[in-house]
Design a protein around this motif. Structure first.
Motif, mmCIF file in Angstrom:
data_model
loop_
_atom_site.group_PDB
_atom_site.id
_atom_site.type_symbol
_atom_site.label_atom_id
_atom_site.label_comp_id
_atom_site.label_asym_id
_atom_site.label_seq_id
_atom_site.Cartn_x
_atom_site.Cartn_y
_atom_site.Cartn_z
ATOM 1 N N PHE A 102 28.181 11.250 77.832
ATOM 2 C CA PHE A 102 28.797 11.442 76.371
ATOM 3 C C PHE A 102 29.562 12.712 76.351
ATOM 4 O O PHE A 102 30.642 12.768 75.562
ATOM 5 C CB PHE A 102 27.774 10.875 75.536
ATOM 6 N N ARG A 103 28.570 13.780 76.772
ATOM 7 C CA ARG A 103 29.207 15.247 76.598
ATOM 8 C C ARG A 103 30.326 15.239 77.025
ATOM 9 O O ARG A 103 31.166 16.334 76.798
ATOM 10 C CB ARG A 103 28.069 16.128 76.957
ATOM 11 N N THR A 104 30.595 14.773 78.346
ATOM 12 C CA THR A 104 31.847 15.178 79.120
ATOM 13 C C THR A 104 32.876 14.325 78.515
ATOM 14 O O THR A 104 34.148 14.636 78.873
ATOM 15 C CB THR A 104 31.621 14.833 80.643
ATOM 16 N N ALA A 105 32.795 13.087 77.892
ATOM 17 C CA ALA A 105 33.639 12.281 77.419
ATOM 18 C C ALA A 105 33.305 12.036 75.714
ATOM 19 O O ALA A 105 32.878 11.059 75.261
ATOM 20 C CB ALA A 105 33.820 10.951 77.912
ATOM 21 N N PRO A 106 33.536 13.000 74.944
ATOM 22 C CA PRO A 106 33.010 12.912 73.637
ATOM 23 C C PRO A 106 33.744 11.606 72.835
ATOM 24 O O PRO A 106 35.079 11.430 73.235
ATOM 25 C CB PRO A 106 33.464 14.214 72.812
ATOM 26 N N SER A 107 33.040 11.219 72.032
ATOM 27 C CA SER A 107 33.625 10.013 71.217
ATOM 28 C C SER A 107 33.865 10.430 69.567
ATOM 29 O O SER A 107 33.232 11.119 69.083
ATOM 30 C CB SER A 107 33.090 8.742 71.431
ATOM 31 N N ARG A 108 34.541 9.527 68.910
ATOM 32 C CA ARG A 108 34.910 9.655 67.587
ATOM 33 C C ARG A 108 34.176 8.185 66.934
ATOM 34 O O ARG A 108 34.970 7.445 67.326
ATOM 35 C CB ARG A 108 36.013 10.292 67.137
ATOM 36 N N PRO A 109 33.388 8.119 66.260
ATOM 37 C CA PRO A 109 32.308 9.182 65.689
ATOM 38 C C PRO A 109 31.400 9.426 67.066
ATOM 39 O O PRO A 109 31.156 8.896 67.905
ATOM 40 C CB PRO A 109 31.681 8.571 64.704
ATOM 41 N N PRO A 110 30.681 10.764 66.846
ATOM 42 C CA PRO A 110 29.676 11.371 67.838
ATOM 43 C C PRO A 110 28.550 10.182 68.151
ATOM 44 O O PRO A 110 28.252 9.729 67.114
ATOM 45 C CB PRO A 110 29.427 12.555 67.481
ATOM 46 N N VAL A 111 27.899 10.115 68.976
ATOM 47 C CA VAL A 111 26.623 9.416 69.393
ATOM 48 C C VAL A 111 25.449 10.213 68.846
ATOM 49 O O VAL A 111 25.215 11.246 68.966
ATOM 50 C CB VAL A 111 26.508 9.184 70.912
ATOM 51 N N GLU A 112 24.749 9.344 68.173
ATOM 52 C CA GLU A 112 23.403 9.789 67.452
ATOM 53 C C GLU A 112 22.420 9.194 68.308
ATOM 54 O O GLU A 112 22.434 7.900 68.740
ATOM 55 C CB GLU A 112 23.332 9.470 65.986
ATOM 56 N N TYR A 113 21.395 9.786 68.417
ATOM 57 C CA TYR A 113 20.005 9.331 69.289
ATOM 58 C C TYR A 113 18.866 9.006 68.237
ATOM 59 O O TYR A 113 18.324 9.645 67.442
ATOM 60 C CB TYR A 113 19.606 10.407 70.304
ATOM 61 N N LEU A 114 18.348 7.815 68.502
ATOM 62 C CA LEU A 114 17.361 7.219 67.865
ATOM 63 C C LEU A 114 16.091 7.041 68.942
ATOM 64 O O LEU A 114 16.154 6.032 69.409
ATOM 65 C CB LEU A 114 17.540 5.988 67.163
ATOM 66 N N THR A 115 15.345 8.092 69.199
ATOM 67 C CA THR A 115 14.382 7.884 70.047
ATOM 68 C C THR A 115 12.880 8.247 69.745
ATOM 69 O O THR A 115 11.852 7.911 70.452
ATOM 70 C CB THR A 115 14.590 9.151 71.458
ATOM 71 N N GLY A 116 12.732 8.805 68.388
ATOM 72 C CA GLY A 116 11.277 9.273 68.347
ATOM 73 C C GLY A 116 10.464 8.486 67.291
ATOM 74 O O GLY A 116 9.858 9.147 66.489
ATOM 75 N N LEU A 117 10.717 7.333 67.295
ATOM 76 C CA LEU A 117 9.870 6.385 66.566
ATOM 77 C C LEU A 117 9.080 5.353 67.190
ATOM 78 O O LEU A 117 9.530 4.770 68.236
ATOM 79 C CB LEU A 117 11.029 5.705 65.421
ATOM 80 N N PRO A 118 7.809 5.005 66.564
ATOM 81 C CA PRO A 118 7.171 3.982 67.236
ATOM 82 C C PRO A 118 8.049 2.423 66.716
ATOM 83 O O PRO A 118 9.029 2.510 66.035
ATOM 84 C CB PRO A 118 6.015 3.674 66.264
ATOM 85 N N LEU A 119 7.767 1.596 67.749
ATOM 86 C CA LEU A 119 8.795 0.113 67.887
ATOM 87 C C LEU A 119 8.899 -0.385 66.684
ATOM 88 O O LEU A 119 9.988 -0.906 66.007
ATOM 89 C CB LEU A 119 8.300 -0.617 68.951
ATOM 90 N N PRO A 120 7.639 -0.447 65.659
ATOM 91 C CA PRO A 120 7.739 -1.345 64.382
ATOM 92 C C PRO A 120 8.830 -0.427 63.414
ATOM 93 O O PRO A 120 9.745 -0.912 62.765
ATOM 94 C CB PRO A 120 6.323 -1.145 63.820
ATOM 95 N N ALA A 121 8.713 1.027 63.494
ATOM 96 C CA ALA A 121 9.480 1.741 62.529
ATOM 97 C C ALA A 121 10.934 1.731 63.011
ATOM 98 O O ALA A 121 11.922 1.845 62.253
ATOM 99 C CB ALA A 121 8.817 3.359 62.436
ATOM 100 N N LEU A 122 10.920 1.320 64.415
ATOM 101 C CA LEU A 122 12.346 1.544 64.816
ATOM 102 C C LEU A 122 13.101 0.104 64.533
ATOM 103 O O LEU A 122 14.325 0.228 63.922
ATOM 104 C CB LEU A 122 12.333 1.718 66.179
ATOM 105 N N LEU A 123 12.475 -0.699 64.603
ATOM 106 C CA LEU A 123 13.046 -1.990 64.153
ATOM 107 C C LEU A 123 13.314 -2.112 62.531
ATOM 108 O O LEU A 123 14.324 -2.581 62.276
ATOM 109 C CB LEU A 123 11.795 -3.260 64.493
ATOM 110 N N ASP A 124 12.478 -1.656 61.622
ATOM 111 C CA ASP A 124 12.709 -1.480 60.217
ATOM 112 C C ASP A 124 13.855 -0.577 59.937
ATOM 113 O O ASP A 124 14.828 -0.921 59.217
ATOM 114 C CB ASP A 124 11.550 -0.906 59.479
ATOM 115 N N THR A 125 14.068 0.455 60.668
ATOM 116 C CA THR A 125 15.204 1.153 60.674
ATOM 117 C C THR A 125 16.686 0.554 61.103
ATOM 118 O O THR A 125 17.753 0.691 60.402
ATOM 119 C CB THR A 125 14.995 2.466 61.662
#
Length: 746
Positions: free
Chosen positions: A181-204
């Motif tokens: 993604f860094r070599t082919a940037p997009s608009r809007p940029p990509v955000e990364y959602l990786t630091g959550l337990p699965l229940p909190a991730l599903l709620d988000t």
């Protein structure tokens, strides 16, 4: 290519061992969906080239659940011992941990084996020094094309989220996607959602803002360290997210993602299997450089396209759409055409069958008769069957029916002889109903006597008659009989025992009233003696006063009749006559019982109040048995008020007529009935008296039930209990006249 490999294997077979051995080495267990697809394709490719000539062994390291530092060394020793004496030709490693294991320990565990790796990309391969006997298939991961597709299908997108897990493998894929993604940037940029337990991730994900797109990589573990299966996680994410979800591998399709530029693990496994076959055919692995075939294609789920209202015309050319719902016509067109042809053929057959209708119906009637006889032949429950064909005037009876009626088994009696043997003996409504059933076809059910047994006792049968009539087949009368003599005898025995028990109950009540009855009789007898002595003195005097003597004699006669009435009442209660139902006035029955119980009420200091309905309710019942029920309830009410202060003792008797029922209610102001005893107060041997036997109320209820009535008890709101007897009202044209006659003779 497959043909060339097959030829090479055929020519190489005589020079080498007949059986080739291949080990599939996985870093995880093969029940994970992605590895299951890869394993199935590898096995199918290897074994289909030369059936029976390739043995495939499967080893799983299961590193996500067993990560001890000593584990690889122990696994090395285990595999070396396991395959000792069984030379392995090729080891196919799946994913980088399996390749690392072979690079470190392959020479010891599988000496002389070539290595074919798969499941890793060029970045994963990195700077690893591959031995000469190693080659493989590089997985060409592509992330940017899926992002481009998602933004193309959702032009108003304002936010892009990439969801990934926290395992080492999850991090490697995340780094690869980030770099791309860094070599082919997009608009809007990509955000990364990786630091959550699965229940909190599903709620988000369930509360994302509008115009958001979700990309899913893998999740072998969440931030809390809990392990997961990525294919199961993607299904949860797709259900929870309020935004469309896209993926990167085809194994996620059908589990809730919209689609994407998906890599095919099945095609990757095919390429790795073909490469291993080349090595088995004799080509040195060192002569085959690693290959990187393109195995991704644009694929979409038709159901998710509809869910997110994505127009299929916006999909790229050549895109594959799966899980499409087809119309009934498209899916079942051959079946519909065949069915229509069959219907046309059936219509033609129906026209022909109508011409044969009469013959067919006669055949059906004969078939039904045959089936009925076959069923009757197997009946072993004591039921006799018979039938009469009015058209042929033939009577058929089963063997059981013949035994019941006295015919020889297997005979076909004449109709007159059969009816003479089976019809009810006595004239009356039952015989008339039987005649109508035979003559007019009316349904008939009943029980009647047909003769006597050797001991002279009547034999009873229960029977039913039905008539069927079909056009062209004539009228057929069918019946069934069963011997109910034993049941009737048992019912008579039960009735006799009930009457005997009721008689014993009346005798017991008279015993309870003996003291007050003796007092009631002694009073008129004492008055008779006193008046007789007074008359004797008058007669001994010089001038007898005839008017005074007449008064004395009248008193003597009245007291005699009074004593005789008490004795007559007692005699009526204790006699054992058969029950004789008659038209009775409830008010009259209440008066008779109160006259008998009056002395006992005075002795117990119980006040009496009556509320008798007018006109008096009329019932058909046995007078003595009804008096027994009422007298038993009065005695029980008095016993219940033993501990009640004498000034508060009150017995209330009432009669009413309502909704076809005549009711007698006996109210007392005693101790009442325990709440848990209301349902069992009429059961045998249930009593609250210290010296009671618990049979009085049981006998009363059996008497009332035999008269077609009901009996129950309730506790009064203020104090005491009420017992209710409900009997069917008499509905006779002369009931009013009979009631007047009964009242005038009371």
């Amino acid at each position: 290519m497959k043909l060339i490999l097959l030829v090479l294997l055929l020519f190489a077979a005589p020079a080498q061992a007949q059986v080739r051995r291949v080990v599939l080495l996985y870093d995880e267990r093969t029940d994970l969906p992605g590895l299951a697809v890869l394993d199935a394709r590898l096995t199918r490719t290897l074994t289909s080239a030369l059936p029976g000539q390739v043995e495939v062994y499967r080893e799983t390291m299961d590193l996500s659940r067993f990560s001890s530092p000593r584990y690889p060394l122990l696994l090395k020793d285990y595999l070396r011992a396991k395959y000792e004496g069984k030379p392995i030709d090729v080891v196919i490693t799946v994913l980088s941990p399996a390749l690392d294991f072979m690079l470190a320990h392959g020479a010891e565990v599988f000496p002389g084996a070539s290595i074919v790796f798969c499941g890793i990309d060029r970045r994963d391969l990195g700077a690893r020094q591959l031995p000469a006997e190693a080659t493989g298939v590089l997985l060409k991961r592509e992330f940017a094309p899926t992002l481009t597709l998602a933004l193309r299908l959702h032009p108003g997108t304002r936010r892009v989220l990439l969801v990934s897990g926290s395992s080492a493998f999850d991090h490697r894929l995340l780094e690869a996607a980030t770099a791309e993604f860094r070599t082919a940037p997009s608009r809007p940029p990509v955000e990364y959602l990786t630091g959550l337990p699965l229940p909190a991730l599903l709620d988000t994900l369930a509360h994302l803002p509008a115009h958001t797109v979700v990309l899913y990589s893998t999740m072998f573990a969440d931030s809390a360290g809990r392990p997961y299966v990525p294919h199961e996680v993607v299904a949860q994410i797709a259900r929870a997210a309020n935004a469309p979800v896209y993926g990167f591998v085809d194994q996620y399709l059908g589990r809730g993602i919209v689609g994407g530029h998906l890599y095919s693990l099945d095609a990757h496994g095919e390429a790795a299997g073909q490469l291993a076959l080349r090595v088995l055919a004799g080509t040195a692995a060192s002569a085959i450089p690693p290959i990187e075939p393109a195995a991704s294609m644009d694929m979409f789920d038709w159901r998710e396209l509809r869910r997110w209202r994505i127009d299929e015309r916006r999909l790229p050319a050549g895109a594959i759409v799966r899980y499409r719902s087809v119309s009934v016509w498209e899916r079942y067109r051959p079946t519909i055409l065949i069915t229509a042809g069959v219907l046309l053929l059936e219509s033609a057959l129906i026209v022909w069958l109508l011409l044969e209708r009469r013959v067919r119906r006669r055949a059906q009637a004969a078939l039904r008769t045959s089936e009925a006889r076959g069923q009757i032949a197997g009946v072993s429950l004591g039921v006799g069957f018979w039938s009469w064909d009015a058209e042929t005037d033939r009577v058929w009876i089963s063997e059981q029916c013949a035994r019941l009626l006295g015919f020889d088994p297997g005979t076909e009696p004449q109709l007159g002889a059969f009816l003479a043997a089976v019809r009810p003996r006595a004239d009356g409504p039952l015989n008339e109903a039987f005649e109508r059933a035979i003559r007019e076809g009316a349904p008939f059910d009943g029980e009647w006597a047909i003769g006597t047994d050797p001991s002279g006792a009547p034999r009873w049968i229960a029977g039913a008659v039905r008539t069927s009539e079909e056009k062209g087949a004539g009228r057929r009368v069918t019946g069934a009989l069963i011997d109910v003599t034993e049941r009737r005898a048992a019912e008579r025995t039960v009735e006799e025992q009930r009457r005997e028990l009721a008689h014993l109950g009346r005798v017991a009540m008279v015993g309870e009233l003996s003291a007050t009855l003796a007092h009631e009789i002694n009073q008129p007898l004492g008055a008779i003696v006193t008046n007789a002595r007074a008359a004797e003195r008058l007669l001994g005097g010089p001038d007898a006063d005839k008017p005074e003597l007449r008064v004395i004699l009248e008193d003597i006669a009245a007291d005699g009749w009074r004593a005789a009435a008490v004795v007559q009442h007692v005699r009526g209660l204790v006699k054992k006559d058969q029950a004789e139902p008659e038209l009775l006035s409830l008010n009259e029955v209440v008066g008779e019982v109160l006259e008998l119980a009056q002395a006992d009420l005075r002795h117990r200091r119980v006040g009496l109040s009556t509320r008798l309905d007018s006109p008096a309710p009329l019932v058909f019942a046995d007078r003595i048995q009804l008096q027994q029920v009422l007298l038993n309830l009065i005695i029980n009410a008095c016993d219940a008020m033993t501990d009640t202060p004498s000034r508060e003792r009150l017995l209330l008797l009432s009669t009413t007529a309502h909704e076809g029922k005549a009711r007698i209610e006996v109210h007392d102001r005693g101790t009442g009935i325990p709440p848990d005893g209301l349902s069992s107060v009429f059961e045998p041997f249930m009593t609250t008296k210290r010296d009671g036997m618990g049979l009085g109320l049981t006998i009363c209820r059996s008497i009332v039930t035999a008269h077609g009535g009901q009996m129950w008890a309730v506790n009064n709101p203020e104090r005491g209990a009420t017992f209710v007897v409900a009997l069917p009202l008499a509905e006779q044209p002369g009931a009013a006249a009979d009631a007047g006659r009964l009242a005038s003779t009371g």
